[in-house]
Design a protein around this motif. Structure first.
Motif, short mmCIF file in Angstrom:
data_model
loop_
_atom_site.label_atom_id
_atom_site.label_comp_id
_atom_site.label_asym_id
_atom_site.label_seq_id
_atom_site.Cartn_x
_atom_site.Cartn_y
_atom_site.Cartn_z
N ARG A 194 -0.69 -8.61 4.18
CA ARG A 194 -1.27 -7.81 5.50
C ARG A 194 -1.55 -9.14 6.55
O ARG A 194 -1.13 -9.24 7.60
N SER A 198 0.48 -10.41 9.74
CA SER A 198 -0.14 -10.41 11.11
C SER A 198 0.13 -11.98 11.78
O SER A 198 0.42 -11.86 12.91
N GLU A 204 3.38 -5.54 13.18
CA GLU A 204 3.54 -3.84 13.87
C GLU A 204 4.85 -3.28 13.37
O GLU A 204 5.16 -2.23 13.56
N TYR A 208 4.80 0.44 4.71
CA TYR A 208 4.52 0.34 3.57
C TYR A 208 5.29 1.41 2.83
O TYR A 208 5.33 2.66 3.33
N ILE A 220 4.44 4.89 5.01
CA ILE A 220 3.36 4.78 5.85
C ILE A 220 3.46 3.49 6.70
O ILE A 220 3.57 2.19 6.20
N PRO A 221 3.31 3.47 8.21
CA PRO A 221 3.37 2.34 8.96
C PRO A 221 2.26 1.49 8.77
O PRO A 221 1.16 1.73 8.48
N PRO A 223 0.46 -0.81 10.01
CA PRO A 223 -0.78 -0.86 10.86
C PRO A 223 -1.68 0.36 10.74
O PRO A 223 -2.97 0.24 11.15
N GLU A 224 -1.08 1.53 10.38
CA GLU A 224 -1.93 2.73 10.35
C GLU A 224 -2.68 2.78 8.80
O GLU A 224 -3.54 3.59 8.58
N MET A 225 -2.48 1.87 8.25
CA MET A 225 -3.28 1.99 6.66
C MET A 225 -4.55 1.55 6.55
O MET A 225 -4.89 0.40 7.33
N PRO A 226 -5.51 2.00 6.11
CA PRO A 226 -6.87 1.36 6.06
C PRO A 226 -6.89 0.16 5.36
O PRO A 226 -6.06 -0.25 4.39
N GLU A 227 -7.94 -0.69 5.79
CA GLU A 227 -8.13 -1.97 5.14
C GLU A 227 -8.18 -2.10 3.79
O GLU A 227 -7.92 -2.78 2.98
#
Length: 246
Positions: A194, A198, A204, A208, A220-221, A223-227
């Motif tokens: 990630r 970036s 962007e 995933y 899942i995009p 950027p929307e996934m939790p860290e």
């Protein structure tokens, strides 16, 4: 070489859903004397699970090759090769004995056998000793970008495929100079991947994909996934290109 002389097969079973299996793969799966699959200790292999829809459990036909290590040791550590080299040597010798006894041996591979597949380590050891056929398949990455509805390359886009096991600096370098990308072998490497995406300016667009084409599929995009998302090893990230459209 006539097909009836072949005793050793590398069998690509596709990305997960058995509906994507080729007719050739299914025919060999149904007729081979021995079905070989790699697995972690105490678990069935992913490729063997794909085959369940065609052939159920059959202890008389199955040979499980249990990895001595998987992700416990980094792939670039000397202990990793020290553990896996004798494992592959012993496995190849055992399969050679089966073939010399007149049996057909099919090594089951998730995705395509010649794309980051463990089968290649057996093929390299046996290809000059026995008649061999590799049956290609729909790759996991092809299943991923298709299920995500994301054409991966347009026009003159350049596609780069990298393993997430690379150092972050090397990932960044490789990703910075490409139009589209696929990052394989995520697992614990996801935070590093990630960060590299970036830095390369691709985050962007990154998507995933986990267990593409299977019932447990996740898309899942990035950027929307939790860290702190816990990604399995057999997941990947796709970055679609934005090249020429007409």
């Amino acid at each position: 070489m006539a097909n009836d002389t072949i005793r050793f097969f590398g069998l690509g079973l596709g990305p997960g859903n058995p509906d994507y299996m080729t007719v050739r793969a299914r025919r060999i799966l149904e007729t081979a004397d021995r079905l070989v699959h790699f697995c972690k200790r105490g678990r069935r292999g992913s490729a063997r699970t794909i085959a369940d829809a065609i052939v159920g459990e059959d202890p008389e036909r199955e040979i499980a090759l249990v990895y001595p290590v998987t992700t416990e040791i980094p792939a670039d550590h000397p202990d990793y090769a020290a553990a896996l080299n004798p494992f592959y040597e012993e496995a190849a010798a055992g399969l050679l004995a089966e073939i010399e006894a007149g049996r057909t041996v099919a090594v089951l591979s998730e995705g395509d056998p010649f794309f980051y597949g463990s089968f290649m380590h057996l093929w390299w050891r046996l290809k000059d000793k026995v008649p061999t056929e590799v049956v290609p398949a729909v790759s996991g990455m092809s299943g991923a970008w298709t299920r995500a509805g994301a054409p991966i390359t347009w026009g003159d886009d350049v596609l780069t495929i990298v393993p997430g096991t690379l150092p972050e600096a090397e990932l960044t370098r490789r990703l910075s100079g490409t139009d589209a990308a696929v990052v394989m072998k995520l697992g614990r490497n996801l935070p590093k991947v990630r960060a590299a995406l970036s830095t390369a300016g691709l985050l962007e667009r990154a998507i995933y994909v986990e267990r593409a084409t299977m019932a447990e599929e996740k898309i899942i995009p990035l950027p929307e996934m939790p860290e702190d998302f816990d990604a399995p090893y057999f997941s990947l990230i796709i970055v679609p290109g934005q090249g020429r459209r007409v």
